[in-house]
Design an enzyme around this catalytic site. Structure first.
Site, PDB file in Angstrom:
ATOM      1  N   LYS A   1      -1.659   6.283  -0.515  1.00 61.85           N
ATOM      2  CA  LYS A   1      -1.478   5.123  -1.479  1.00 61.85           C
ATOM      3  C   LYS A   1      -0.612   3.953  -0.381  1.00 61.85           C
ATOM      4  O   LYS A   1      -1.586   2.802  -0.496  1.00 61.85           O
ATOM      5  CB  LYS A   1      -0.357   5.543  -2.133  1.00 61.85           C
ATOM      6  CG  LYS A   1      -0.300   4.343  -3.353  1.00 61.85           C
ATOM      7  CD  LYS A   1      -0.007   4.493  -4.468  1.00 61.85           C
ATOM      8  CE  LYS A   1       1.619   4.449  -5.071  1.00 61.85           C
ATOM      9  NZ  LYS A   1       2.682   3.476  -4.454  1.00 61.85           N
ATOM     10  N   SER A   2       0.354   4.559   0.916  1.00 65.66           N
ATOM     11  CA  SER A   2       1.025   3.280   0.857  1.00 65.66           C
ATOM     12  C   SER A   2       0.042   2.598   2.460  1.00 65.66           C
ATOM     13  O   SER A   2      -0.649   1.992   2.926  1.00 65.66           O
ATOM     14  CB  SER A   2       1.702   3.877   2.394  1.00 65.66           C
ATOM     15  OG  SER A   2       2.880   4.901   0.792  1.00 65.66           O
TER      16      SER A   2
ATOM     17  N   ARG B   1      -2.069  -0.562   3.201  1.00 64.77           N
ATOM     18  CA  ARG B   1      -2.391  -0.920   4.809  1.00 64.77           C
ATOM     19  C   ARG B   1      -3.217  -1.393   5.274  1.00 64.77           C
ATOM     20  O   ARG B   1      -4.442  -2.691   6.151  1.00 64.77           O
ATOM     21  CB  ARG B   1      -1.430  -0.184   5.426  1.00 64.77           C
ATOM     22  CG  ARG B   1       0.358  -0.378   5.067  1.00 64.77           C
ATOM     23  CD  ARG B   1       1.466   0.462   5.985  1.00 64.77           C
ATOM     24  NE  ARG B   1       2.253  -0.078   5.481  1.00 64.77           N
ATOM     25  CZ  ARG B   1       3.212   0.689   4.127  1.00 64.77           C
ATOM     26  NH1 ARG B   1       2.359   0.930   3.786  1.00 64.77           N
ATOM     27  NH2 ARG B   1       4.168   0.571   4.024  1.00 64.77           N
TER      28      ARG B   1
ATOM     29  N   GLN C   1       8.915  -1.022   2.795  1.00 63.40           N
ATOM     30  CA  GLN C   1       7.634  -2.473   2.267  1.00 63.40           C
ATOM     31  C   GLN C   1       8.468  -4.107   2.858  1.00 63.40           C
ATOM     32  O   GLN C   1       7.847  -5.032   2.794  1.00 63.40           O
ATOM     33  CB  GLN C   1       8.277  -2.238   0.269  1.00 63.40           C
ATOM     34  CG  GLN C   1       6.787  -1.310   0.028  1.00 63.40           C
ATOM     35  CD  GLN C   1       7.634  -1.501  -1.422  1.00 63.40           C
ATOM     36  OE1 GLN C   1       7.506  -2.269  -2.106  1.00 63.40           O
ATOM     37  NE2 GLN C   1       6.342  -0.458  -2.119  1.00 63.40           N
TER      38      GLN C   1
ATOM     39  N   ASP D   1       9.749   9.027  -3.387  1.00 66.60           N
ATOM     40  CA  ASP D   1       9.118   9.008  -4.061  1.00 66.60           C
ATOM     41  C   ASP D   1       8.944  10.014  -4.747  1.00 66.60           C
ATOM     42  O   ASP D   1       8.324  10.609  -5.982  1.00 66.60           O
ATOM     43  CB  ASP D   1       7.814   8.325  -3.855  1.00 66.60           C
ATOM     44  CG  ASP D   1       7.517   6.821  -3.263  1.00 66.60           C
ATOM     45  OD1 ASP D   1       8.369   6.351  -3.969  1.00 66.60           O
ATOM     46  OD2 ASP D   1       6.865   6.068  -2.665  1.00 66.60           O
TER      47      ASP D   1
ATOM     48  N   LYS E   1      12.298   1.301  -8.168  1.00 64.31           N
ATOM     49  CA  LYS E   1      10.954   1.851  -8.452  1.00 64.31           C
ATOM     50  C   LYS E   1      10.198   1.198  -9.690  1.00 64.31           C
ATOM     51  O   LYS E   1      11.230   0.239 -10.635  1.00 64.31           O
ATOM     52  CB  LYS E   1      11.210   3.426  -8.034  1.00 64.31           C
ATOM     53  CG  LYS E   1      12.076   3.780  -7.143  1.00 64.31           C
ATOM     54  CD  LYS E   1      11.185   3.170  -5.506  1.00 64.31           C
ATOM     55  CE  LYS E   1      11.484   3.824  -3.964  1.00 64.31           C
ATOM     56  NZ  LYS E   1      11.169   2.794  -3.621  1.00 64.31           N
TER      57      LYS E   1
END
Ligand code: S3P
Length: 429
Positions: A19-20, A24, A166, A317, A344
Site C-alpha cells: 500500500k505505501s 508513492r 507520513q 500496522d 490510526k
C-alpha cells in the site's frame, strides 16, 4: 462475515502490492515528467483514492488490469481541481499529498471519511506552515477538512517527535519545491520508501542514522523528477495475516509469495522468530529497489515477547495481529512505546482490547500499548471492526484459530488494503 475454526491451512498465496509503495508510485509519477509504469499496484480503496485525487488535478492515469500508467506532467504540471479532493479513509494520501499541494500555485481543500477527518493533522500542518505554506483546519480542530494555500517554500530543518513516515514524507515532498535543503529528524527510523523511491525518480535525498538512534533524511530542491518503471513488492502488512494464520492453526503450512521485506517494515518477522515461529525465507530477490522474499510458515507453538523501542515503527500496522498471536502464546506479552496506535484508522489500543476481551483474552490496555497474558486459546465472538481494515483481518485470523464461531461486523472494510482477503483465506482451507 462468519468465520468458523479451520482444521488446517495449506497452500500458496501471492500477496498483493504494498500500500505505501503503491501510493508513492502514483504520487511521484504524477509530478514527474514522462510516463510512470506501475506493475502489481494495489487496487485497494486507499490507493484508488490517491489515483482519484491526481486525476482531478489533470493527470491522465490509465488503470489497466496488469499495469497502471501515470502520464506525469512534471513538478509544476498539476492543475486546480474543480472541487474538494476526497482522500477517503487514507491517512497516507492526505498527509503526503499535503506536502505536494503546499508547493503548487493553487489552493485546494482535502477531506475524507469520518475516521480520516478525526485523525491528527497538526503533525503535518505545523512543519509545512513553517516552510511557508498556509494550511488550516476548516473546523478548527487540527483535523481535515484542510484548506491548503500554497506559499513560497523555504528550506527547513524539522525535529519530529513522532517516528512517522507520513510526516517525514510530507516534509520531503514539500522540500522538492523549497529554495534550500530541507531535512527531517525522527526519533527512530520509520519506513523509508519515500527516500528510496524519490532518489530513483531523480531527486537528491540523503539519509543517515545518528549515534543516538535518531534518523535524519534530507532533500535538495529539485528541477524535475522523471517517470520510472516500478514493480510494487507484496505488502508485508497484508502478508502478516497469513503468517499468523499459518503459525496459529494446527497442521498448517503456507507458502506466502512475493513479500516485501524492507528492514524498515519487517519487524513482524523478528517478533515471530522471537516467539518461536518456524519461518523459512525462500528465493530472496528485489522489486522496485526493495528486497522481496517468499516466506514458508509452519504451525508453531508461540512464546510471549516484549515488543518495544525502535522496532515499533517497523511493525506499527501489524500490532493488532501481534496482539492476537500473543493471546494464543504462552506467557505475558508486553507491547509498549506504541502510543501511535491511538491515531490510526481507529484507536487500535481500544479496538484490539475490546475485541480480544470479547474473545475471552486476558488483556490490559496501557497508555502506549497493552499487556496480554496468553491463555493458549480464544473463543469465537461477535467482533466490531469499527470499519478498521486491520482489525477486521486480525480478528478473522483469530476466529480461524479460536473455538466456536466468530462474526466480523463491517468486514467489507478490508477493501481499503486487501479486497480479496477473504477469498484468499478460503483458498487455503
Ligand atoms: C504509512 C506510514 C504509517 C502506517 C501507514 C502507512 C506510509 O503511518 O501506519 O499505514 O505509507 O507512510 P505513520 O507514518 O503515521 O506512522
Amino acid at each position: 462475515m462468519e468465520i468458523t475454526p479451520a482444521k488446517k491451512l495449506r497452500g500458496e498465496v501471492t500477496i498483493p502490492g504494498d500500500k505505501s509503495i503503491s501510493h508513492r508510485s502514483v504520487m511521484f509519477g504524477a509530478i514527474a515528467k514522462g510516463t510512470t509504469e506501475i506493475a502489481n499496484f494495489l487496487q485497494g480503496a486507499d490507493c484508488l483514492a490517491t489515483i482519484g485525487c491526481f486525476q482531478s488535478m489533470g493527470i491522465d492515469i490509465e488503470n489497466t488490469p496488469d499495469r497502471i500508467l501515470v502520464h506525469g506532467r512534471g513538478l509544476h504540471g498539476l492543475t486546480k481541481p474543480s472541487g474538494i479532493l476526497n482522500t477517503g479513509n487514507s491517512g497516507t494520501t492526505t498527509r503526503l499529498i499535503s506536502g505536494i499541494l503546499a508547493g503548487q500555485s493553487f489552493s485546494t481543500v482535502l477531506s475524507g471519511d469520518e475516521s480520516l477527518n478525526s485523525r491528527p493533522m497538526a503533525r503535518i500542518m505545523e512543519p509545512l506552515n513553517s516552510m511557508g505554506a498556509r494550511i488550516t483546519s476548516i473546523n478548527g480542530n487540527n483535523c481535515a477538512p484542510l484548506q491548503i494555500d500554497p506559499g513560497a517554500l523555504h528550506g527547513f530543518s524539522y525535529e519530529s517527535n513522532v517516528a512517522s513516515a507520513q510526516v517525514k514524507s510530507a516534509i520531503l515532498l514539500a522540500g522538492l519545491y523549497a529554495d534550500g535543503e530541507t531535512s527531517v529528524t525522527e526519533p527512530v527510523l520509520s519506513r523509508n520508501h519515500t527516500e528510496l523511491m524519490l532518489n530513483s525518480f531523480g531527486a537528491r535525498v540523503s539519509s543517515r542514522t545518528e549515534a543516538d538512534g535518531r534518523a535524519l533524511a534530507s532533500v535538495l530542491p529539485c528541477e524535475e523528477l522523471y517517470g520510472q518503471k516500478i514493480t510494487v513488492p507484496g505488502d508485508i502488512s497484508s502478508a502478516a495475516y497469513f503468517i499468523a494464520a499459518g503459525l496459529l492453526v494446527p497442521g498448517s503450512e503456507i507458502l506466502i509469495k512475493n513479500v516485501g521485506i524492507n528492514p524498515t517494515r519487517a519487524g513482524l518477522l523478528t517478533v515471530c522468530e522471537n516467539m518461536g515461529a518456524d519461518i523459512t525465507y525462500l528465493s530472496k530477490t528485489s522489486a522496485g529497489g526493495e528486497p522481496v522474499a517468499d516466506i514458508l510458515v509452519k504451525h508453531s507453538p508461540l512464546e510471549a515477547v516484549t515488543v518495544e523501542g525502535s522496532i515499533i515503527p517497523t511493525l506499527i500496522d501489524e500490532l493488532p495481529m501481534i496482539a492476537v498471536m500473543a493471546a494464543f502464546a504462552k506467557g505475558t506479552t508486553i507491547i509498549r512505546d506504541a502510543a501511535e496506535l491511538k491515531v490510526k484508522e481507529t484507536n487500535r489500543i481500544n479496538t484490539v482490547t475490546e475485541n480480544l476481551k470479547a474473545m475471552g483474552a486476558d488483556v490490559t490496555p496501557t497508555d502506549d500499548g497493552m499487556v496480554i497474558r496468553g491463555r493458549g486459546t480464544l473463543k469465537g465472538a461477535r467482533i466490531n471492526s469499527h470499519l478498521d481494515h486491520r482489525i477486521a483481518m486480525a480478528f478473522a485470523i483469530a476466529g480461524l484459530a479460536a473455538t466456536g464461531t466468530t462474526v466480523i461486523e463491517g468486514s467489507r472494510c478490508v477493501d481499503v488494503s486487501y479486497p480479496a482477503f477473504f477469498e484468499t483465506l478460503d483458498s487455503l482451507k
